[in-house]
Structures are given as structure tokens and as C-alpha cells.
Scaffold this motif. Structure first.
Motif, PDB file in Angstrom:
ATOM      1  N   LEU A 130      10.927   8.979  -2.158  1.00  0.00           N
ATOM      2  CA  LEU A 130       9.804   8.847  -3.075  1.00  0.00           C
ATOM      3  C   LEU A 130       9.614   7.393  -3.502  1.00  0.00           C
ATOM      4  O   LEU A 130       8.485   6.900  -3.565  1.00  0.00           O
ATOM      5  CB  LEU A 130      10.028   9.753  -4.287  1.00  0.00           C
ATOM      6  N   LEU A 131      10.711   6.714  -3.780  1.00  0.00           N
ATOM      7  CA  LEU A 131      10.611   5.294  -4.162  1.00  0.00           C
ATOM      8  C   LEU A 131      10.041   4.455  -3.024  1.00  0.00           C
ATOM      9  O   LEU A 131       9.237   3.539  -3.251  1.00  0.00           O
ATOM     10  CB  LEU A 131      11.977   4.763  -4.609  1.00  0.00           C
ATOM     11  N   LYS A 132      10.445   4.761  -1.784  1.00  0.00           N
ATOM     12  CA  LYS A 132       9.887   4.041  -0.627  1.00  0.00           C
ATOM     13  C   LYS A 132       8.389   4.292  -0.520  1.00  0.00           C
ATOM     14  O   LYS A 132       7.610   3.365  -0.262  1.00  0.00           O
ATOM     15  CB  LYS A 132      10.589   4.474   0.658  1.00  0.00           C
ATOM     16  N   LEU A 133       7.953   5.560  -0.711  1.00  0.00           N
ATOM     17  CA  LEU A 133       6.519   5.866  -0.662  1.00  0.00           C
ATOM     18  C   LEU A 133       5.755   5.134  -1.764  1.00  0.00           C
ATOM     19  O   LEU A 133       4.657   4.613  -1.534  1.00  0.00           O
ATOM     20  CB  LEU A 133       6.298   7.375  -0.806  1.00  0.00           C
ATOM     21  N   VAL A 134       6.327   5.086  -2.933  1.00  0.00           N
ATOM     22  CA  VAL A 134       5.678   4.388  -4.047  1.00  0.00           C
ATOM     23  C   VAL A 134       5.536   2.910  -3.710  1.00  0.00           C
ATOM     24  O   VAL A 134       4.463   2.307  -3.921  1.00  0.00           O
ATOM     25  CB  VAL A 134       6.464   4.597  -5.365  1.00  0.00           C
ATOM     26  N   ASP A 135       6.604   2.288  -3.180  1.00  0.00           N
ATOM     27  CA  ASP A 135       6.527   0.866  -2.811  1.00  0.00           C
ATOM     28  C   ASP A 135       5.449   0.653  -1.745  1.00  0.00           C
ATOM     29  O   ASP A 135       4.646  -0.292  -1.839  1.00  0.00           O
ATOM     30  CB  ASP A 135       7.885   0.369  -2.304  1.00  0.00           C
ATOM     31  N   ARG A 136       5.426   1.496  -0.721  1.00  0.00           N
ATOM     32  CA  ARG A 136       4.444   1.345   0.354  1.00  0.00           C
ATOM     33  C   ARG A 136       3.030   1.541  -0.190  1.00  0.00           C
ATOM     34  O   ARG A 136       2.110   0.758   0.121  1.00  0.00           O
ATOM     35  CB  ARG A 136       4.727   2.352   1.463  1.00  0.00           C
ATOM     36  N   ASN A 137       2.844   2.563  -1.029  1.00  0.00           N
ATOM     37  CA  ASN A 137       1.522   2.813  -1.602  1.00  0.00           C
ATOM     38  C   ASN A 137       1.100   1.692  -2.551  1.00  0.00           C
ATOM     39  O   ASN A 137      -0.090   1.354  -2.619  1.00  0.00           O
ATOM     40  CB  ASN A 137       1.473   4.161  -2.314  1.00  0.00           C
ATOM     41  N   THR A 138       2.049   1.109  -3.247  1.00  0.00           N
ATOM     42  CA  THR A 138       1.737  -0.013  -4.126  1.00  0.00           C
ATOM     43  C   THR A 138       1.251  -1.194  -3.289  1.00  0.00           C
ATOM     44  O   THR A 138       0.259  -1.859  -3.647  1.00  0.00           O
ATOM     45  CB  THR A 138       2.970  -0.404  -4.969  1.00  0.00           C
ATOM     46  N   GLY A 139       1.923  -1.427  -2.181  1.00  0.00           N
ATOM     47  CA  GLY A 139       1.493  -2.522  -1.277  1.00  0.00           C
ATOM     48  C   GLY A 139       0.123  -2.239  -0.693  1.00  0.00           C
ATOM     49  O   GLY A 139      -0.736  -3.133  -0.631  1.00  0.00           O
ATOM     50  N   GLU A 140      -0.114  -1.006  -0.245  1.00  0.00           N
ATOM     51  CA  GLU A 140      -1.419  -0.649   0.313  1.00  0.00           C
ATOM     52  C   GLU A 140      -2.508  -0.759  -0.750  1.00  0.00           C
ATOM     53  O   GLU A 140      -3.625  -1.223  -0.474  1.00  0.00           O
ATOM     54  CB  GLU A 140      -1.384   0.772   0.872  1.00  0.00           C
ATOM     55  N   LYS A 141      -2.193  -0.356  -1.981  1.00  0.00           N
ATOM     56  CA  LYS A 141      -3.166  -0.437  -3.067  1.00  0.00           C
ATOM     57  C   LYS A 141      -3.532  -1.889  -3.328  1.00  0.00           C
ATOM     58  O   LYS A 141      -4.722  -2.221  -3.495  1.00  0.00           O
ATOM     59  CB  LYS A 141      -2.597   0.198  -4.338  1.00  0.00           C
ATOM     60  N   ALA A 142      -2.532  -2.756  -3.339  1.00  0.00           N
ATOM     61  CA  ALA A 142      -2.812  -4.184  -3.557  1.00  0.00           C
ATOM     62  C   ALA A 142      -3.694  -4.734  -2.438  1.00  0.00           C
ATOM     63  O   ALA A 142      -4.651  -5.496  -2.689  1.00  0.00           O
ATOM     64  CB  ALA A 142      -1.512  -4.956  -3.654  1.00  0.00           C
ATOM     65  N   GLN A 143      -3.389  -4.354  -1.203  1.00  0.00           N
ATOM     66  CA  GLN A 143      -4.185  -4.815  -0.056  1.00  0.00           C
ATOM     67  C   GLN A 143      -5.614  -4.284  -0.164  1.00  0.00           C
ATOM     68  O   GLN A 143      -6.572  -5.040   0.054  1.00  0.00           O
ATOM     69  CB  GLN A 143      -3.543  -4.339   1.251  1.00  0.00           C
ATOM     70  N   LEU A 144      -5.760  -2.991  -0.506  1.00  0.00           N
ATOM     71  CA  LEU A 144      -7.088  -2.416  -0.632  1.00  0.00           C
ATOM     72  C   LEU A 144      -7.869  -3.050  -1.775  1.00  0.00           C
ATOM     73  O   LEU A 144      -9.091  -3.301  -1.645  1.00  0.00           O
ATOM     74  CB  LEU A 144      -7.003  -0.900  -0.814  1.00  0.00           C
ATOM     75  N   THR A 145      -7.185  -3.330  -2.866  1.00  0.00           N
ATOM     76  CA  THR A 145      -7.843  -3.981  -3.999  1.00  0.00           C
ATOM     77  C   THR A 145      -8.339  -5.369  -3.586  1.00  0.00           C
ATOM     78  O   THR A 145      -9.468  -5.763  -3.909  1.00  0.00           O
ATOM     79  CB  THR A 145      -6.871  -4.086  -5.192  1.00  0.00           C
ATOM     80  N   SER A 146      -7.489  -6.058  -2.832  1.00  0.00           N
ATOM     81  CA  SER A 146      -7.885  -7.378  -2.336  1.00  0.00           C
ATOM     82  C   SER A 146      -9.067  -7.262  -1.389  1.00  0.00           C
ATOM     83  O   SER A 146     -10.028  -8.043  -1.464  1.00  0.00           O
ATOM     84  CB  SER A 146      -6.697  -8.031  -1.634  1.00  0.00           C
ATOM     85  N   ASP A 147      -9.018  -6.288  -0.493  1.00  0.00           N
ATOM     86  CA  ASP A 147     -10.125  -6.083   0.450  1.00  0.00           C
ATOM     87  C   ASP A 147     -11.415  -5.734  -0.293  1.00  0.00           C
ATOM     88  O   ASP A 147     -12.501  -6.229   0.049  1.00  0.00           O
ATOM     89  CB  ASP A 147      -9.792  -4.984   1.455  1.00  0.00           C
ATOM     90  N   VAL A 148     -11.326  -4.874  -1.305  1.00  0.00           N
ATOM     91  CA  VAL A 148     -12.500  -4.493  -2.097  1.00  0.00           C
ATOM     92  C   VAL A 148     -13.086  -5.730  -2.779  1.00  0.00           C
ATOM     93  O   VAL A 148     -14.317  -5.927  -2.809  1.00  0.00           O
ATOM     94  CB  VAL A 148     -12.149  -3.388  -3.122  1.00  0.00           C
TER      95      VAL A 148
END
Length: 171
Positions: A130-148
Motif C-alpha cells: 500500500l505504501l508503494k502504491l501511495v508513493d507511485r500515485n503521489t508521483g503520478e499525481k505530481a506529474q499529472l498536475t504538472s502536465d495540467v
């Protein structure tokens, strides 16, 4: 019961002076005849029947009476010992039952403890995933926020360019 003021020989004092059984037992053995029942010993009483003809016979009667008293006392002690052994056997059986119960509960505890350890390992593994998924999703969220943000800026520039071109066409 005979008169307590009788004496069995001239050498003995008056029996009437003796009030307690302990005092009566202090009389010479040939003065007292003991009567026995099958289960109990009755209190001694002064024999009013046949008086011994000689001291040897008196001592023999007294010894026989004493043997019977000792046999009765031995029988009583034997019965007490048998009762104590029976109680001990019951306690031993109870102790065995309790030991079996302790062993059964110890087995249940051991199984429960092992199960708990397995569940704890599974929980730890799930927590790590779960912690690994949270870290990966946090990274993806940051990337998506940057892309947006980048796309929003480009959209704003494109809208500005469209608006500028439309003004140029109209003018």
C-alpha cells in the motif's frame, strides 16, 4: 452398673472418689473390665460379675481388654488412612484433569499465537504494498498536475492567439 463405692481388693482406695473416665482408667487393670461393641469402645465399668480368682487371671483379662481396645483403635486409624487415600486419589484424578486442561489450553494458545504471527506478516506485507502504491500515485499525481499546468498555459496561449487572429480578421 455396680455401686462405685465397691472395692476390688483391700489395697485399692474407694472407686466412688473417681468421677472422670480418665481417673477410672488409672485404676489397676484388674479392677476394670472393658466392654466392646463391634464399632465402638464403651466406657469402662467396674465388673460386678465374676471377680478374678487370682492376679494372673485378672492380668489376663486386662491384657485381653487392652488388646481389644488397641485392635479397635487400629481399625479406626486404618479406616482413617483408607479415607485419606481415597481423598488423595480423587485429588490426583482432579490434578490429572487440570493438567490435561492446561495442556489443551496451552495448545490453543500456541496455535492462536502462530496464527497471529502469520496475520501480522501478511498485514506488514500489505502495508508495504500500500505504501508503494501511495508513493507511485503521489508521483503520478505530481506529474499529472504538472502536465495540467503546462497544458493550461498552452491552452491560455492558444485562446489568446485565437482571439488575436479573430480580431485581425475582423479588423
Amino acid at each position: 452398673m455396680p455401686n462405685r463405692s465397691e472395692t476390688c481388693s483391700p489395697c485399692h482406695s474407694q472407686i466412688a472418689q473417681l468421677s472422670s473416665p480418665q481417673q477410672q482408667q488409672q485404676l489397676p487393670s484388674h479392677c476394670v473390665k472393658r466392654v466392646f461393641n463391634s464399632n465402638t469402645i464403651k466406657k469402662p465399668y467396674i465388673s460386678d460379675s465374676k471377680k478374678p480368682s487370682n492376679p494372673c487371671e485378672a492380668h489376663l483379662i486386662a491384657a485381653t481388654a487392652e488388646i481389644e481396645a488397641l485392635k479397635q483403635a487400629l481399625l479406626g486409624k486404618h479406616n482413617q488412612i483408607v479415607a485419606m487415600e481415597a481423598a488423595c486419589m480423587q485429588e490426583t484424578e482432579r490434578q490429572v484433569e487440570l493438567e490435561d486442561s492446561v495442556i489443551a489450553w496451552q495448545d490453543k494458545y500456541d496455535r492462536l499465537y502462530e496464527s497471529h504471527k502469520r496475520v501480522q506478516k501478511v498485514n506488514q506485507s500489505l502495508e508495504d504494498k500500500l505504501l508503494k502504491l501511495v508513493d507511485r500515485n503521489t508521483g503520478e499525481k505530481a506529474q499529472l498536475t504538472s502536465d495540467v499546468a503546462t497544458l493550461s498555459v498552452r491552452l491560455a496561449q492558444a485562446n489568446f492567439n485565437i482571439a488575436k487572429l479573430q480580431r485581425e480578421i475582423v479588423s
